[in-house]
Design an enzyme around this catalytic site. Sequence first.
Site, mmCIF file in Angstrom:
data_model
loop_
_atom_site.group_PDB
_atom_site.id
_atom_site.type_symbol
_atom_site.label_atom_id
_atom_site.label_comp_id
_atom_site.label_asym_id
_atom_site.label_seq_id
_atom_site.Cartn_x
_atom_site.Cartn_y
_atom_site.Cartn_z
ATOM 1 N N HIS A 179 0.826 -1.210 0.000
ATOM 2 C CA HIS A 179 0.000 0.000 0.000
ATOM 3 C C HIS A 179 0.855 1.253 0.000
ATOM 4 C CE1 HIS A 179 -4.330 1.259 1.140
ATOM 5 N NE2 HIS A 179 -4.184 1.054 -0.147
ATOM 6 N N HIS A 214 -3.524 1.842 12.394
ATOM 7 C CA HIS A 214 -2.961 1.193 11.191
ATOM 8 C C HIS A 214 -3.457 -0.251 11.189
ATOM 9 C CE1 HIS A 214 -0.370 0.334 7.918
ATOM 10 N NE2 HIS A 214 0.822 0.548 8.445
ATOM 11 N N HIS A 253 -9.920 6.924 5.344
ATOM 12 C CA HIS A 253 -8.607 6.568 4.816
ATOM 13 C C HIS A 253 -7.889 7.825 4.374
ATOM 14 C CE1 HIS A 253 -5.481 4.596 2.460
ATOM 15 N NE2 HIS A 253 -5.739 3.545 3.231
ATOM 16 N N ARG A 262 -10.212 -2.039 -2.054
ATOM 17 C CA ARG A 262 -10.134 -3.386 -1.484
ATOM 18 C C ARG A 262 -11.459 -3.792 -0.842
ATOM 19 N NH1 ARG A 262 -5.204 -1.794 2.294
ATOM 20 N NH2 ARG A 262 -6.737 -0.139 2.648
ATOM 21 N N ASP A 305 -10.319 -2.836 6.600
ATOM 22 C CA ASP A 305 -10.315 -3.393 7.957
ATOM 23 C C ASP A 305 -11.708 -3.640 8.513
ATOM 24 O OD1 ASP A 305 -7.590 -3.669 8.348
ATOM 25 O OD2 ASP A 305 -7.373 -1.528 8.685
ATOM 26 N N ARG A 330 1.963 -8.179 4.374
ATOM 27 C CA ARG A 330 2.609 -6.889 4.107
ATOM 28 C C ARG A 330 4.127 -7.009 4.064
ATOM 29 N NH1 ARG A 330 0.565 -1.676 4.370
ATOM 30 N NH2 ARG A 330 -1.256 -2.692 3.450
ATOM 31 N N ARG A 349 15.980 11.523 5.890
ATOM 32 C CA ARG A 349 16.171 12.324 7.091
ATOM 33 C C ARG A 349 15.568 13.702 6.822
ATOM 34 N NH1 ARG A 349 16.572 16.432 10.330
ATOM 35 N NH2 ARG A 349 18.135 16.320 11.986
HETATM 36 N N1 COA Z 1 -14.846 7.618 12.173
HETATM 37 C C1 COA Z 1 -15.455 8.827 12.272
HETATM 38 N N2 COA Z 1 -14.969 9.956 11.719
HETATM 39 C C2 COA Z 1 -13.826 9.845 11.019
HETATM 40 C C3 COA Z 1 -13.150 8.610 10.873
HETATM 41 C C4 COA Z 1 -13.716 7.484 11.471
HETATM 42 N N3 COA Z 1 -13.131 6.286 11.371
HETATM 43 N N4 COA Z 1 -12.051 8.796 10.120
HETATM 44 C C5 COA Z 1 -12.015 10.093 9.811
HETATM 45 N N5 COA Z 1 -13.072 10.725 10.366
HETATM 46 C C6 COA Z 1 -13.369 12.143 10.259
HETATM 47 C C7 COA Z 1 -12.382 12.903 11.149
HETATM 48 O O1 COA Z 1 -12.893 13.055 12.469
HETATM 49 C C8 COA Z 1 -12.256 14.207 10.410
HETATM 50 O O2 COA Z 1 -13.405 14.973 10.692
HETATM 51 P P1 COA Z 1 -13.294 16.569 10.886
HETATM 52 O O3 COA Z 1 -12.793 17.067 9.539
HETATM 53 O O4 COA Z 1 -14.664 16.953 11.246
HETATM 54 O O5 COA Z 1 -12.274 16.763 11.970
HETATM 55 C C9 COA Z 1 -12.327 13.796 8.942
HETATM 56 O O6 COA Z 1 -13.079 12.566 8.930
HETATM 57 C C10 COA Z 1 -10.946 13.587 8.310
HETATM 58 O O7 COA Z 1 -10.266 12.595 9.062
HETATM 59 P P2 COA Z 1 -8.733 12.593 9.462
HETATM 60 O O8 COA Z 1 -8.573 11.967 10.803
HETATM 61 O O9 COA Z 1 -8.175 13.956 9.243
HETATM 62 O O10 COA Z 1 -8.129 11.629 8.396
HETATM 63 P P3 COA Z 1 -6.629 11.166 8.340
HETATM 64 O O11 COA Z 1 -6.287 11.093 6.905
HETATM 65 O O12 COA Z 1 -5.743 11.971 9.227
HETATM 66 O O13 COA Z 1 -6.682 9.714 9.001
HETATM 67 C C11 COA Z 1 -7.262 7.484 9.292
HETATM 68 C C12 COA Z 1 -6.951 8.571 8.274
HETATM 69 C C13 COA Z 1 -7.389 6.144 8.557
HETATM 70 C C14 COA Z 1 -6.139 7.363 10.335
HETATM 71 C C15 COA Z 1 -8.590 7.841 9.978
HETATM 72 O O14 COA Z 1 -9.619 7.861 9.032
HETATM 73 C C16 COA Z 1 -8.894 6.893 11.106
HETATM 74 O O15 COA Z 1 -8.456 7.102 12.235
HETATM 75 N N6 COA Z 1 -9.701 5.809 10.836
HETATM 76 C C17 COA Z 1 -9.971 4.816 11.801
HETATM 77 C C18 COA Z 1 -8.795 3.823 11.897
HETATM 78 C C19 COA Z 1 -8.726 2.882 10.732
HETATM 79 O O16 COA Z 1 -9.731 2.364 10.276
HETATM 80 N N7 COA Z 1 -7.489 2.645 10.263
HETATM 81 C C20 COA Z 1 -7.220 1.720 9.182
HETATM 82 C C21 COA Z 1 -6.815 2.459 7.939
HETATM 83 S S1 COA Z 1 -6.689 1.341 6.557
#
Ligand code: COA
Length: 368
Positions: A179, A214, A253, A262, A305, A330, A349
């Site tokens: 990924h 993750h 995501h 996926r 997931d 992975r 770095r």
């Molecule tokens: N449930 C509810 N709201 C969610 C969410 C979730 N799983 N994932 C993102 N959001 C919301 C955030 O609160 C944010 O809202 P806001 O703009 O009102 O603050 C918005 O969507 C953007 O999310 P953000 O956290 O900035 O996205 P990111 O790119 O930094 O993080 C992840 C991506 C995957 C880490 C994040 O979506 C997450 O924590 N998901 C849950 C964990 C997960 O499933 N991980 C596996 C990834 S394959």
Amino acid sequence: MSGLAGVIAGESAICTCGLGNGLNYRGYDIADLALKCDFEEVAYLLLEGELPNKAQLEEFTAKIVAGRDLPQNVKDVLKALPASSHPMDVMKTATSALGCVEPEQTDFSDQMDKILRLLGAFPSFLVYWHHWHVNGKEIELKSDEPTIAGYILERLKEKKPLDVEVRAMDAMLTLYAEHEFNASTFANRITASTLSDIYSCMTTGIGTLKGPLHGGANEVAIKFVLGFSDVDDALKSVDELFAKKEKIMGFGHRVYRNVDPRSPIGHQLAAELKELPTSDPKLYDIAAAVRDKVKADKGLPDNIDFFGGLIYHYMQIERLYYTPLFIMSRAAGWAAHAFEQRANNRIIRPGSEYTGVEPRDFVPMEER
Ligand code: COA
């Protein structure tokens, strides 16, 4: 810039993630790879750059199969670890231990042999530790089973798995194999960029993968689904979580804002597995209803997931083993990135923007 979002941190020819909302490994569509090839073909593709012909695949697979048995001192380490250890810590420690026993050459001339050994050994680390601590017995690691998917299921459950389970496990290994610059791959690449050894690259990846943002998300996602008695109960709870602005694991995501390519494959695998006599189909209905509500209300897609946890649950796999299974897949992607980094290396770095105090005079101990 927070979380390095949107930052292009290097070049890679291995995977496109998010182009046209898709996912390609070395130019091949993830759906074709997941549904038409064995994971071993995909691992070969990632590591060698092209799909194997029959003879190449046989040779590649034979090396993985030969890598399943473990040296006695690695077995001793696995026995010595507490039964209460987190399985991800077991995987990390056993990887380190094997690196002590069979170190990589410092010129990396045996890098391919080492990763094939590890692809064989990763399932063995888990099944050996599991049977020793849970069932109080030493399990035979050698097996003629040609696929990693079949081997994991057969050794973990100690019975011949169903074809539908092997196909689902194999597809999951492919879906999770690579990924782009995700957190664990990037961390592994940083380690490779210091010219460290492949075992250190792998343990870096494992440590980074462990976190619930993750690799750990599928464990939390299935716990969430299992907590509901029915669809109405689940939908009410989603509203409550939204009101509290809490995250639901398995949604959202960094790259896929509309759909995780996926996920439709995950839905299909879960739908097949829910028909097994041991499966509770209500869990599928709950997961599908939550998926549809989160998408409709917040526009957030389910990532692999969310249904991934359900797929492993339907295969009756221990929840804490889901992320170790992720390693077994992975690792092929991590190694492809480590090899690519080594082939054209400059130490990674980056700089940081300083937000601390201005330079100031040192204060001796007696004046503080
Ligand atoms: N449930 C509810 N709201 C969610 C969410 C979730 N799983 N994932 C993102 N959001 C919301 C955030 O609160 C944010 O809202 P806001 O703009 O009102 O603050 C918005 O969507 C953007 O999310 P953000 O956290 O900035 O996205 P990111 O790119 O930094 O993080 C992840 C991506 C995957 C880490 C994040 O979506 C997450 O924590 N998901 C849950 C964990 C997960 O499933 N991980 C596996 C990834 S394959």
